[in-house]
Design a protein around this motif. Structure first.
Motif, PDB file in Angstrom:
ATOM      1  N   LEU A 158      24.238  -0.040  18.189  1.00 56.90           N
ATOM      2  CA  LEU A 158      23.121   0.901  18.143  1.00 56.90           C
ATOM      3  C   LEU A 158      22.128   0.627  19.271  1.00 56.90           C
ATOM      4  O   LEU A 158      21.581   1.554  19.876  1.00 56.90           O
ATOM      5  CB  LEU A 158      22.422   0.814  16.792  1.00 56.90           C
ATOM      6  CG  LEU A 158      23.255   1.266  15.585  1.00 56.90           C
ATOM      7  CD1 LEU A 158      22.514   0.945  14.287  1.00 56.90           C
ATOM      8  CD2 LEU A 158      23.576   2.745  15.674  1.00 56.90           C
ATOM      9  N   THR A 159      21.918  -0.654  19.553  1.00 57.95           N
ATOM     10  CA  THR A 159      21.033  -1.024  20.662  1.00 57.95           C
ATOM     11  C   THR A 159      21.635  -0.618  21.989  1.00 57.95           C
ATOM     12  O   THR A 159      20.957  -0.059  22.859  1.00 57.95           O
ATOM     13  CB  THR A 159      20.761  -2.537  20.644  1.00 57.95           C
ATOM     14  OG1 THR A 159      20.158  -2.889  19.392  1.00 57.95           O
ATOM     15  CG2 THR A 159      19.821  -2.935  21.779  1.00 57.95           C
ATOM     16  N   LEU A 160      22.935  -0.878  22.162  1.00 57.37           N
ATOM     17  CA  LEU A 160      23.604  -0.523  23.414  1.00 57.37           C
ATOM     18  C   LEU A 160      23.597   0.984  23.640  1.00 57.37           C
ATOM     19  O   LEU A 160      23.496   1.438  24.785  1.00 57.37           O
ATOM     20  CB  LEU A 160      25.044  -1.041  23.402  1.00 57.37           C
ATOM     21  CG  LEU A 160      25.229  -2.545  23.561  1.00 57.37           C
ATOM     22  CD1 LEU A 160      26.694  -2.924  23.390  1.00 57.37           C
ATOM     23  CD2 LEU A 160      24.715  -3.019  24.913  1.00 57.37           C
ATOM     24  N   ALA A 161      23.686   1.746  22.565  1.00 50.25           N
ATOM     25  CA  ALA A 161      23.695   3.202  22.699  1.00 50.25           C
ATOM     26  C   ALA A 161      22.398   3.735  23.291  1.00 50.25           C
ATOM     27  O   ALA A 161      22.378   4.820  23.884  1.00 50.25           O
ATOM     28  CB  ALA A 161      23.957   3.844  21.343  1.00 50.25           C
ATOM     29  N   GLN A 162      21.319   2.968  23.139  1.00 47.53           N
ATOM     30  CA  GLN A 162      20.011   3.378  23.665  1.00 47.53           C
ATOM     31  C   GLN A 162      19.704   2.782  25.034  1.00 47.53           C
ATOM     32  O   GLN A 162      18.648   3.057  25.610  1.00 47.53           O
ATOM     33  CB  GLN A 162      18.908   2.962  22.680  1.00 47.53           C
ATOM     34  CG  GLN A 162      19.074   3.532  21.282  1.00 47.53           C
ATOM     35  CD  GLN A 162      19.053   5.042  21.271  1.00 47.53           C
ATOM     36  OE1 GLN A 162      18.242   5.661  21.959  1.00 47.53           O
ATOM     37  NE2 GLN A 162      19.947   5.648  20.491  1.00 47.53           N
ATOM     38  N   ASP A 163      20.618   1.956  25.558  1.00 45.45           N
ATOM     39  CA  ASP A 163      20.351   1.221  26.801  1.00 45.45           C
ATOM     40  C   ASP A 163      21.553   1.384  27.724  1.00 45.45           C
ATOM     41  O   ASP A 163      22.518   0.617  27.652  1.00 45.45           O
ATOM     42  CB  ASP A 163      20.106  -0.254  26.480  1.00 45.45           C
ATOM     43  CG  ASP A 163      19.637  -1.059  27.684  1.00 45.45           C
ATOM     44  OD1 ASP A 163      19.865  -0.619  28.828  1.00 45.45           O
ATOM     45  OD2 ASP A 163      19.060  -2.150  27.474  1.00 45.45           O
ATOM     46  N   THR A 164      21.496   2.381  28.599  1.00 51.34           N
ATOM     47  CA  THR A 164      22.634   2.664  29.471  1.00 51.34           C
ATOM     48  C   THR A 164      22.947   1.497  30.397  1.00 51.34           C
ATOM     49  O   THR A 164      24.124   1.177  30.629  1.00 51.34           O
ATOM     50  CB  THR A 164      22.355   3.919  30.310  1.00 51.34           C
ATOM     51  OG1 THR A 164      22.147   5.032  29.438  1.00 51.34           O
ATOM     52  CG2 THR A 164      23.520   4.227  31.234  1.00 51.34           C
ATOM     53  N   THR A 165      21.913   0.839  30.912  1.00 48.72           N
ATOM     54  CA  THR A 165      22.144  -0.285  31.810  1.00 48.72           C
ATOM     55  C   THR A 165      22.918  -1.397  31.128  1.00 48.72           C
ATOM     56  O   THR A 165      23.896  -1.940  31.671  1.00 48.72           O
ATOM     57  CB  THR A 165      20.808  -0.833  32.335  1.00 48.72           C
ATOM     58  OG1 THR A 165      20.118   0.198  33.041  1.00 48.72           O
ATOM     59  CG2 THR A 165      21.043  -2.016  33.279  1.00 48.72           C
TER      60      THR A 165
END
Length: 233
Positions: A158-165
């Motif tokens: 879920l965190t990665l989904a909000q952080d493209t970098t």
């Protein structure tokens, strides 16, 4: 109101997650693929369930809501094909039993595209708890394929989904592992991961497979086949 011509050229994208913003992004990606074809994609979003499917029970539960959303969309838009836009393809089998138009799962389409011509392929994904479900899809759709396996990112999906970098970094490492194992094509396992997938396709010699464009291409191909069959009959 849609015209008959619009309806004849409409592909319905069903988001089994309940995040309408994600639906909009996936529809936009699909419509980029359809530019110049005379087709369009419209989206519907599941009414219940998680905003992002990250574990097996949620994937299983989402099937009924995906089917319900799809049937509403089919009634409204009269599409020529349906895309189930979650990588586990929840509800796709039931939809196939209920409608006569093609139903394409993004997991199905991307796995088949990755495995074409006998090339060695792999999956890279942020949703590690769905690993068994993804491996099961490979066995179902491509049991004799040269499958190198599944590579996972670290951290909360879920965190990665909000952080493209961060997604690009993590998925890039996963792709590197798959390529080291001989994969010539790597599927990015997740509908909402198109943006990092597009970036990563420029950074590796392997072919990076984006599930939504794969599903759109398969929908167009199946529509073309059905049109030819209808014309000849």
């Amino acid at each position: 109101m849609s015209t008959d011509t619009d309806r004849r050229r409409t592909i319905l994208l069903v988001n089994p997650n309940t995040n309408a913003d994600t639906t909009d992004r996936m529809v936009a990606k699909a419509n980029m693929v359809l530019t110049g074809t005379g087709f369009r994609t419209v989206g519907v979003t599941a009414a219940r369930g998680p905003k992002m499917i990250v574990e097996p029970q949620a994937l299983e539960n989402s099937a009924r809501w995906a089917v319900d959303a799809a049937m509403v969309g089919i009634d409204r838009y009269q599409p020529v094909a349906v895309i189930v836009s979650a990588f586990g393809d929840p509800g796709a089998d039931e939809l196939r039993s209920r409608v006569e138009i093609p139903v394409i799962g993004i997991g199905q389409a991307s796995i088949l595209e990755a495995a074409q011509d006998g090339r060695r392929f792999a999956i890279a994904t942020t949703t590690g708890l769905l690993a068994d479900a993804m491996n099961d899809l490979v066995q179902w759709y491509c049991p004799t394929g040269d499958y190198a396996g599944l590579w996972l990112t670290e951290g909360d999906p879920l965190t990665l989904a909000q952080d493209t970098t961060a997604s690009v970094s993590q998925l890039g490492s996963a792709i590197d592992g798959a390529v080291a194992a001989g994969a010539r094509a790597v599927v990015i396992g997740g509908g909402p991961l198109s943006e990092p997938a597009q970036v990563l396709s420029l950074r590796t010699d392997a072919t990076v497979i984006e599930p939504i464009p794969s599903a759109v291409r398969k929908a167009l191909a199946e529509f073309s086949v059905s049109e030819c069959s209808s014309t000849r009959s």
